[in-house]
Design an enzyme around this catalytic site. Structure first.
Site, PDB file in Angstrom:
ATOM      1  N   ASP A  21      19.222  -3.693  -3.980  1.00  0.00           N
ATOM      2  CA  ASP A  21      18.388  -2.488  -4.065  1.00  0.00           C
ATOM      3  C   ASP A  21      18.459  -1.657  -2.789  1.00  0.00           C
ATOM      4  O   ASP A  21      17.907  -0.555  -2.738  1.00  0.00           O
ATOM      5  CB  ASP A  21      16.930  -2.859  -4.383  1.00  0.00           C
ATOM      6  N   ASP A  55       0.802  -1.230   0.000  1.00  0.00           N
ATOM      7  CA  ASP A  55       0.000   0.000   0.000  1.00  0.00           C
ATOM      8  C   ASP A  55       0.833   1.278   0.000  1.00  0.00           C
ATOM      9  O   ASP A  55       0.299   2.381  -0.118  1.00  0.00           O
ATOM     10  CB  ASP A  55      -0.958   0.017   1.193  1.00  0.00           C
ATOM     11  N   ASP A  76      17.876   2.548   4.003  1.00  0.00           N
ATOM     12  CA  ASP A  76      16.802   1.574   4.198  1.00  0.00           C
ATOM     13  C   ASP A  76      16.935   0.815   5.513  1.00  0.00           C
ATOM     14  O   ASP A  76      17.294  -0.361   5.548  1.00  0.00           O
ATOM     15  CB  ASP A  76      16.732   0.593   3.014  1.00  0.00           C
ATOM     16  N   ARG A  98      20.705   3.643  -6.325  1.00  0.00           N
ATOM     17  CA  ARG A  98      21.189   2.384  -5.751  1.00  0.00           C
ATOM     18  C   ARG A  98      21.871   1.522  -6.811  1.00  0.00           C
ATOM     19  O   ARG A  98      21.755   1.792  -8.011  1.00  0.00           O
ATOM     20  CB  ARG A  98      19.996   1.600  -5.170  1.00  0.00           C
TER      21      ARG A  98
END
Length: 521
Positions: free
Chosen positions: A269, A134, A279, A199
């Site tokens: 990634d 989502d 991340d 990346r």
């Protein structure tokens, strides 16, 4: 609120011509235009004044309605067009194809003090790369990212920064343990800051599709704007680019190993071409020193991303980037030479880093053996890495091995569990260590000062982050503010915060969020 806008990325690189925001494959484009989803009732929880100043904003700006609206995704800043990056990647060693910014939206690029930054919202809604997700994020993972990015910066570890943490006012459904028990959680949005969010996977995507035109455009753009020191031309500039990425990646990994940080999801990634940590998902700091530990429940079986394997994974990921860059170089030899040097350079860098942690200014051949035997000893019984190295600095040249042991024994989770053989091994090692520091010209005070600059006293242990999350879920952000201030000075003694210089409590050993975590956010 005034930002000095740059639109280099969206001006110079090809855009996805389809602006319909539905999950799909995107061809021959570096990004897709995306408008953040407007939150129903955004509110600011915390903002970093230091990061605001870095990008050209003031304390007054942080408190403004414009700041709230722009960095929650409620409004688009004038003369900007938010976008999501298109990239691919290897996840847990397997080719995953197109991935892209599934829950991240780049707001714009800004320039301040002649430095370029990209501002990115994480958790601001779906993009064409969201696949079945989502695009939102929840409070617990957003707190972890906001705190950790800033903590890493102050530890001296290359990292993205975090400008702000906001509540969206909207519930988000998540299955925290992936066990079929989803529940609604508070939605949140973090504004991340980096030179760019390019990346390894950006290059992999176009190479995998044999889209060499876009691959070259991206590489040339990246070198022009982010590696201006590279003056070579033709194929050599791509080799030089790869050399730089390889070196900064190596430096980052050595910093991770120095402070005991485990990323948990070193997919290609999730690897920045800037050699910065990006991340923050199921990360963690080593509590007890264990080279086989991973914080990621998804990685529980194979432990691909365990602490001791991070250097090998960095090299594996660089191989994938080399494969992606090969069509532009068309010669494997220079890329292979860089890759072959990585292992040797890492060993040298790691050894020097560990010498610093141990307080050695000179180099001796036997150091490698001393360090290897130490890491073996640390794993014989649960030994808190942070406390051990911090207390090691208090050992004096005149101490006996027994006195030295008394100074580091606080770091053991179960000192009584050490058998006679282990105790003897520790006494022997500490004897060698005392002999070694007696061969140094540094005084005890000088050595301690050196060690205290590389061995942090305070790190963001998972149980600390979880206590903060539990309080924030109830609307109490006092611990968030306390930890944020604590972690700005991780190498200082901070006697008023001594309670955080402690081993993980027993209740946190197996508690969700305090030991291992899932990628759910």
């Amino acid at each position: 609120m005034k930002l000095h806008i740059q639109n280099n990325f969206i001006t110079e690189l090809p855009a996805d011509p389809n602006e319909i925001n539905i999950p799909r494959q995107v061809e021959k484009a570096c990004f897709s235009y995306v408008t953040p989803k407007q939150p129903s009732n955004p509110s600011l929880i915390h903002a970093s004044a230091e990061v605001a100043n870095m990008v050209g904003l003031s304390q007054e700006d942080i408190l403004s309605v414009d700041f709230l609206n722009v960095f929650s995704g409620n409004a688009v800043y004038p003369d900007t067009r938010p976008y999501a990056l298109s990239y691919a990647g290897h996840q847990f060693g397997n080719w995953a194809g197109q991935l892209g910014d599934g829950r991240a939206i780049n707001l714009t690029e800004v320039v301040h003090n002649d430095t370029l930054f990209t501002l990115q919202l994480k958790g601001a809604g779906p993009t064409p790369y969201s696949r079945t997700a989502d695009g939102f994020a929840v409070l617990r993972s957003s707190i972890r990212e906001h705190l950790c990015a800033e903590a890493m910066h102050y530890l001296g570890v290359p990292t993205t920064r975090s400008l702000s943490l906001m509540l969206s006012g909207d519930p988000v459904l998540r299955d925290i343990l992936y066990n079929g028990n989803p529940a609604y959680e508070k939605g949140a949005i973090v504004c991340r800051v980096a030179p760019s969010f390019i990346r390894f996977g950006n290059f992999e995507l176009f190479a995998s599709r044999n889209d060499l035109v876009t691959l070259k455009l991206l590489a040339d753009y990246t070198i022009k704007h982010h590696f201006p020191e590279i003056k070579s031309e033709d194929k050599q500039k791509y080799v030089d680019f790869f050399q730089t990425v390889s070196q900064t990646t190596l430096d980052m990994i050595i910093h991770w190993q120095r402070v005991g940080f485990v990323h948990g999801v070193m997919n290609t990634d999730n690897m920045s071409i800037h050699g910065i940590t990006i991340d923050y998902g199921p990360y963690g700091w080593l509590e007890d020193y264990d080279s086989g530990w991973t914080p990621n429940t998804t990685d529980r079986q194979h432990k691909r991303y365990r602490f001791g394997n991070q250097p090998n994974i960095a090299l594996w990921n660089l191989y994938q980037l080399a494969n992606a860059m090969f069509p532009l170089v068309n010669d494997a030899k220079p890329l292979e030479e860089i890759l072959n040097d990585f292992g040797t350079n890492y060993k040298v860098g790691y050894l020097n880093m560990m010498r610093n942690k141990l307080g050695f200014k000179t180099t001796k051949e036997e150091d490698a053996v001393l360090i290897e035997s130490l890491t073996e000893l640390l794993q014989l019984a649960e030994t808190d890495m942070t406390i051990f190295f911090r207390n090691l600095a208090t050992i004096l040249k005149t101490d006996s091995a027994q006195i030295a042991f008394d100074k580091i024994k606080e770091s053991f989770y179960n000192e009584k569990g050490l058998d006679e053989s282990a105790l003897n091994n520790w006494q022997t090692w500490l004897g060698y260590y005392i002999d070694r520091i007696n061969g140094e010209t540094l005084s005890d005070d000088e050595r301690k000062e050196l060690m205290d600059t590389v061995n942090p006293k305070y790190v963001l242990r998972n149980y600390m982050a979880q206590l903060c999350i539990d309080a924030a879920d109830k609307g109490d952000y006092s611990l968030l503010n306390e930890l944020n201030e604590l972690l700005k000075k991780p190498y200082d003694e901070q006697p008023e915060n001594q309670k955080w210089f402690a081993k993980r409590p027993d209740w946190a050993r197996d508690k969700v969020g305090c030991s291992m975590l899932s990628c759910s956010s």
